[in-house]
Design an enzyme around this catalytic site. Structure first.
Site, PDB file in Angstrom:
ATOM      1  N   GLU A  81     -19.621   5.377  -1.123  1.00  9.51           N
ATOM      2  CA  GLU A  81     -19.612   4.931  -2.512  1.00  9.51           C
ATOM      3  C   GLU A  81     -18.562   3.848  -2.719  1.00  9.51           C
ATOM      4  O   GLU A  81     -17.521   3.845  -2.071  1.00  9.51           O
ATOM      5  CB  GLU A  81     -19.328   6.126  -3.433  1.00  9.51           C
ATOM      6  CG  GLU A  81     -20.474   7.118  -3.413  1.00  9.51           C
ATOM      7  CD  GLU A  81     -20.267   8.311  -4.327  1.00  9.51           C
ATOM      8  OE1 GLU A  81     -21.263   8.963  -4.642  1.00  9.51           O
ATOM      9  OE2 GLU A  81     -19.125   8.605  -4.711  1.00  9.51           O
ATOM     10  N   CYS A  95     -13.644  -1.420  -5.726  1.00  6.35           N
ATOM     11  CA  CYS A  95     -12.906  -0.383  -5.016  1.00  6.35           C
ATOM     12  C   CYS A  95     -13.770   0.038  -3.829  1.00  6.35           C
ATOM     13  O   CYS A  95     -14.873   0.557  -4.022  1.00  6.35           O
ATOM     14  CB  CYS A  95     -12.687   0.772  -5.989  1.00  6.35           C
ATOM     15  SG  CYS A  95     -11.840   2.161  -5.307  1.00  6.35           S
ATOM     16  N   CYS A 102     -13.065  11.644   4.637  1.00  8.15           N
ATOM     17  CA  CYS A 102     -11.653  11.418   4.990  1.00  8.15           C
ATOM     18  C   CYS A 102     -11.136  12.646   5.719  1.00  8.15           C
ATOM     19  O   CYS A 102     -11.378  13.768   5.282  1.00  8.15           O
ATOM     20  CB  CYS A 102     -10.824  11.178   3.731  1.00  8.15           C
ATOM     21  SG  CYS A 102      -9.062  10.917   4.083  1.00  8.15           S
ATOM     22  N   CYS A 106      -6.814  16.129   1.334  1.00  2.00           N
ATOM     23  CA  CYS A 106      -5.973  16.430   0.172  1.00  2.00           C
ATOM     24  C   CYS A 106      -6.788  17.320  -0.778  1.00  2.00           C
ATOM     25  O   CYS A 106      -7.941  17.005  -1.080  1.00  2.00           O
ATOM     26  CB  CYS A 106      -5.551  15.154  -0.552  1.00  2.00           C
ATOM     27  SG  CYS A 106      -4.681  14.000   0.513  1.00  2.00           S
ATOM     28  N   CYS A 109      -8.763  15.945  -3.924  1.00  2.00           N
ATOM     29  CA  CYS A 109      -9.611  14.762  -3.779  1.00  2.00           C
ATOM     30  C   CYS A 109     -11.020  15.131  -3.323  1.00  2.00           C
ATOM     31  O   CYS A 109     -11.188  15.833  -2.323  1.00  2.00           O
ATOM     32  CB  CYS A 109      -8.956  13.823  -2.778  1.00  2.00           C
ATOM     33  SG  CYS A 109      -9.973  12.421  -2.303  1.00  2.00           S
ATOM     34  N   GLY A 152     -11.854   7.577   2.125  1.00  2.00           N
ATOM     35  CA  GLY A 152     -11.215   7.377   3.421  1.00  2.00           C
ATOM     36  C   GLY A 152      -9.788   6.887   3.386  1.00  2.00           C
ATOM     37  O   GLY A 152      -9.275   6.462   2.360  1.00  2.00           O
ATOM     38  N   GLU A 153      -9.137   6.992   4.540  1.00  2.00           N
ATOM     39  CA  GLU A 153      -7.754   6.552   4.692  1.00  2.00           C
ATOM     40  C   GLU A 153      -7.759   5.240   5.484  1.00  2.00           C
ATOM     41  O   GLU A 153      -8.004   5.232   6.691  1.00  2.00           O
ATOM     42  CB  GLU A 153      -6.949   7.643   5.411  1.00  2.00           C
ATOM     43  CG  GLU A 153      -5.588   7.220   5.914  1.00  2.00           C
ATOM     44  CD  GLU A 153      -4.709   6.526   4.878  1.00  2.00           C
ATOM     45  OE1 GLU A 153      -4.566   7.022   3.742  1.00  2.00           O
ATOM     46  OE2 GLU A 153      -4.160   5.448   5.208  1.00  2.00           O
ATOM     47  N   SER A 184      -4.384   1.094  -0.119  1.00  2.00           N
ATOM     48  CA  SER A 184      -3.670   2.308  -0.505  1.00  2.00           C
ATOM     49  C   SER A 184      -3.699   3.296   0.663  1.00  2.00           C
ATOM     50  O   SER A 184      -4.755   3.551   1.240  1.00  2.00           O
ATOM     51  CB  SER A 184      -4.356   2.931  -1.730  1.00  2.00           C
ATOM     52  OG  SER A 184      -3.817   4.209  -2.003  1.00  2.00           O
ATOM     53  N   ASN A 283      -8.450  13.140 -12.433  1.00  2.00           N
ATOM     54  CA  ASN A 283      -9.871  13.245 -12.769  1.00  2.00           C
ATOM     55  C   ASN A 283     -10.412  14.538 -12.196  1.00  2.00           C
ATOM     56  O   ASN A 283     -10.431  14.694 -10.978  1.00  2.00           O
ATOM     57  CB  ASN A 283     -10.682  12.120 -12.102  1.00  2.00           C
ATOM     58  CG  ASN A 283     -10.323  10.772 -12.648  1.00  2.00           C
ATOM     59  OD1 ASN A 283     -10.343  10.552 -13.842  1.00  2.00           O
ATOM     60  ND2 ASN A 283      -9.993   9.866 -11.746  1.00  2.00           N
ATOM     61  N   CYS A 326     -11.135   7.180  -9.523  1.00  2.00           N
ATOM     62  CA  CYS A 326     -10.428   7.477  -8.275  1.00  2.00           C
ATOM     63  C   CYS A 326     -10.611   8.934  -7.875  1.00  2.00           C
ATOM     64  O   CYS A 326     -10.497   9.820  -8.709  1.00  2.00           O
ATOM     65  CB  CYS A 326      -8.935   7.248  -8.437  1.00  2.00           C
ATOM     66  SG  CYS A 326      -8.517   5.542  -8.575  1.00  2.00           S
TER      67      CYS A 326
HETATM   68  N1  SAH Z   1      -6.751   7.592   1.316  1.00  2.00           N
HETATM   69  C1  SAH Z   1      -6.067   6.606   0.568  1.00  2.00           C
HETATM   70  C2  SAH Z   1      -6.968   5.705  -0.231  1.00  2.00           C
HETATM   71  C3  SAH Z   1      -8.110   6.344  -0.991  1.00  2.00           C
HETATM   72  S1  SAH Z   1      -7.718   7.449  -2.312  1.00  2.00           S
HETATM   73  C4  SAH Z   1      -5.030   7.230  -0.320  1.00  2.00           C
HETATM   74  O1  SAH Z   1      -5.053   8.427  -0.510  1.00  2.00           O
HETATM   75  O2  SAH Z   1      -4.183   6.483  -0.794  1.00  2.00           O
HETATM   76  C5  SAH Z   1      -7.336   6.397  -3.685  1.00  2.00           C
HETATM   77  C6  SAH Z   1      -6.475   7.080  -4.758  1.00  2.00           C
HETATM   78  O3  SAH Z   1      -7.208   8.030  -5.532  1.00  2.00           O
HETATM   79  C7  SAH Z   1      -5.312   7.832  -4.159  1.00  2.00           C
HETATM   80  O4  SAH Z   1      -4.129   7.557  -4.824  1.00  2.00           O
HETATM   81  C8  SAH Z   1      -5.774   9.253  -4.381  1.00  2.00           C
HETATM   82  O5  SAH Z   1      -4.729  10.130  -4.305  1.00  2.00           O
HETATM   83  C9  SAH Z   1      -6.418   9.165  -5.731  1.00  2.00           C
HETATM   84  N2  SAH Z   1      -7.178  10.359  -6.102  1.00  2.00           N
HETATM   85  C10 SAH Z   1      -7.747  11.265  -5.298  1.00  2.00           C
HETATM   86  N3  SAH Z   1      -8.351  12.237  -6.011  1.00  2.00           N
HETATM   87  C11 SAH Z   1      -8.156  11.924  -7.308  1.00  2.00           C
HETATM   88  C12 SAH Z   1      -8.562  12.534  -8.547  1.00  2.00           C
HETATM   89  N4  SAH Z   1      -9.293  13.632  -8.566  1.00  2.00           N
HETATM   90  N5  SAH Z   1      -8.177  11.942  -9.696  1.00  2.00           N
HETATM   91  C13 SAH Z   1      -7.479  10.799  -9.683  1.00  2.00           C
HETATM   92  N6  SAH Z   1      -7.078  10.168  -8.558  1.00  2.00           N
HETATM   93  C14 SAH Z   1      -7.419  10.733  -7.381  1.00  2.00           C
HETATM   94 FE1  SF4 Z   2      -6.246  12.242   0.546  1.00  2.00          FE
HETATM   95 FE2  SF4 Z   2      -6.851   9.635   0.143  1.00  2.00          FE
HETATM   96 FE3  SF4 Z   2      -8.139  11.083   1.993  1.00  2.00          FE
HETATM   97 FE4  SF4 Z   2      -8.555  11.594  -0.579  1.00  2.00          FE
HETATM   98  S1  SF4 Z   2      -9.070   9.721   0.481  1.00  2.00           S
HETATM   99  S2  SF4 Z   2      -8.239  13.116   1.080  1.00  2.00           S
HETATM  100  S3  SF4 Z   2      -6.518  11.198  -1.412  1.00  2.00           S
HETATM  101  S4  SF4 Z   2      -5.958  10.582   1.979  1.00  2.00           S
END
Ligand code: SAH
Ligand code: SF4
Length: 334
Positions: A81, A95, A102, A106, A109, A152-153, A184, A283, A326
């Site tokens: 997406e 974005c 990923c 986390c 997420c 993804g990271e 990020s 979110n 996000c």
């Molecule tokens: N993996 C990388 C990039 C993708 S995530 C990272 O984690 O930085 C992009 C952003 O969305 C990150 O800051 C992440 O923590 C945030 N994010 C993840 N889940 C979210 C949620 N449910 N609500 C708002 N932001 C969220």
């Molecule tokens: Fe964590 Fe970013 Fe991976 Fe989501 S996309 S699991 S926030 S590292």
């Protein structure tokens, strides 16, 4: 879309043909070689067969039309997406995802909960930008910014992400300024160190979400491997080398990381004048019980940061109704 064989197909032709073909892809943004009328018909047919330009995607537009989510089906059938955010000031930010899923998991997420499938190729990343560039072109508009904040990271797919950035940035390709591209990371130290040596103007953002190791490790398992202090050390070396600002993303999750004590701890570790904090209201996503902080809590949290002279902003929330915000990129089929 797959242009891997492009050079091979055009190999026997004069150089200017290759240039024309690339212009057709990245500047004219054609979705089909038949639109490249400057090429002989037989060649157009061969190109459509060997280097298809169509992008298999389903687009969802939010009610107020300020965001569009694209669900793209890759050649192997996997889904990713990407989202277009249309800011009031005229910026059009895409974005992009860097991986299918990923591996960092986390808990807050949606992508992390969905697990990891594979890395994206450079063109699979670029294709997401091209999809929206074509979309905007119909209204005479352009993609102005790209952020790696989708699925993804990025620093676990470092080489492909940087290759994609070069294509996105290159004047004869998509031509989006490096200062308008942001990556990020959840804090992959080797990635931050390598990125510091790139000599690029591309922006760096760190997903922080907690001001101490105990809480951060609970929210982001990767913190157990790369402790907060080590991440901040790597960021400081990056700043020393590049003199560039770094954004720290901080989710505001109700009763999890939004207390006064959390705000004070955050202020304490964010003192560097080249740091700035981006607050993001959580979110809600499926699969967990996290909730966004209350308006009152957010206000108090910000007051504490302000009192401590921390530079911060709060992120605008796009496309709630189409799950385009996000952390809501799960890639699941409806
Ligand atoms: N993996 C990388 C990039 C993708 S995530 C990272 O984690 O930085 C992009 C952003 O969305 C990150 O800051 C992440 O923590 C945030 N994010 C993840 N889940 C979210 C949620 N449910 N609500 C708002 N932001 C969220
Ligand atoms: Fe964590 Fe970013 Fe991976 Fe989501 S996309 S699991 S926030 S590292």
């Amino acid at each position: 879309m797959n242009i891997e064989k492009l050079a091979k197909v055009l190999e026997a032709l004069p150089k200017y043909r290759v240039k024309q073909a690339k212009e057709a892809i990245f500047k004219n943004l054609i979705p089909d070689w038949n639109k490249a009328s400057f090429l002989p018909l037989a060649l157009r047919q061969e190109l459509n067969e060997k280097c298809p330009l169509d992008i298999k995607a389903e687009a969802l537009v939010s009610k107020n039309k300020d965001s569009v989510k694209a669900r793209i089906t890759l050649e192997d059938g996997l889904l990713i997406e990407s989202v277009l955010m249309r800011h009031k000031d005229g910026r059009n930010t895409v974005c992009v995802s860097s991986q299918v899923g990923c591996p960092l998991g986390c808990g807050f997420c949606a992508t992390g909960l969905a697990g990891f499938k594979r890395n994206l190729t450079p063109m699979e990343i670029v294709e997401q930008v091209i999809f929206f560039a074509r979309y905007l072109k119909r209204g005479g508009k352009k993609v102005t910014n790209v952020t790696f904040m989708g699925m993804g990271e990025p620093f676990l797919n470092y080489d492909n992400v940087l290759k994609a950035c070069r294509i996105i940035n290159s004047k004869d390709k998509l031509g989006i300024g490096a200062r308008n591209i942001s990556i990020s990371t959840a804090g992959i130290i080797e990635g931050i160190e390598k990125f510091a040596k790139e000599g690029t103007q591309i922006n760096l953002a760190i997903s922080l979400h907690a001001p101490n190791n105990e809480l951060r490790s609970r929210l982001m398992p990767i913190n157990k491997r790369y402790h907060l202090e080590r991440v901040l050390d790597a960021v400081d070396s990056y700043i020393k080398k590049t003199k560039r600002q770094v954004m720290f993303e901080y989710l505001l999750i109700k009763d999890v990381n939004d207390t006064d004590a959390n705000a004070k701890d955050l202020a304490r570790i964010m003192r560097n004048p080249l740091y700035y904090v981006n607050l993001i209201l959580y979110n809600p996503t499926m699969g967990n019980s996290f909730r966004p902080s209350t308006t009152e809590r957010v206000k108090k949290f910000k007051e504490i940061l302000k009192k401590n002279k921390i530079v911060f902003s709060q992120r605008f929330r796009f496309g709630q109704d189409i799950k385009a915000a996000c952390g809501q990129f799960a890639g699941e089929k409806k």
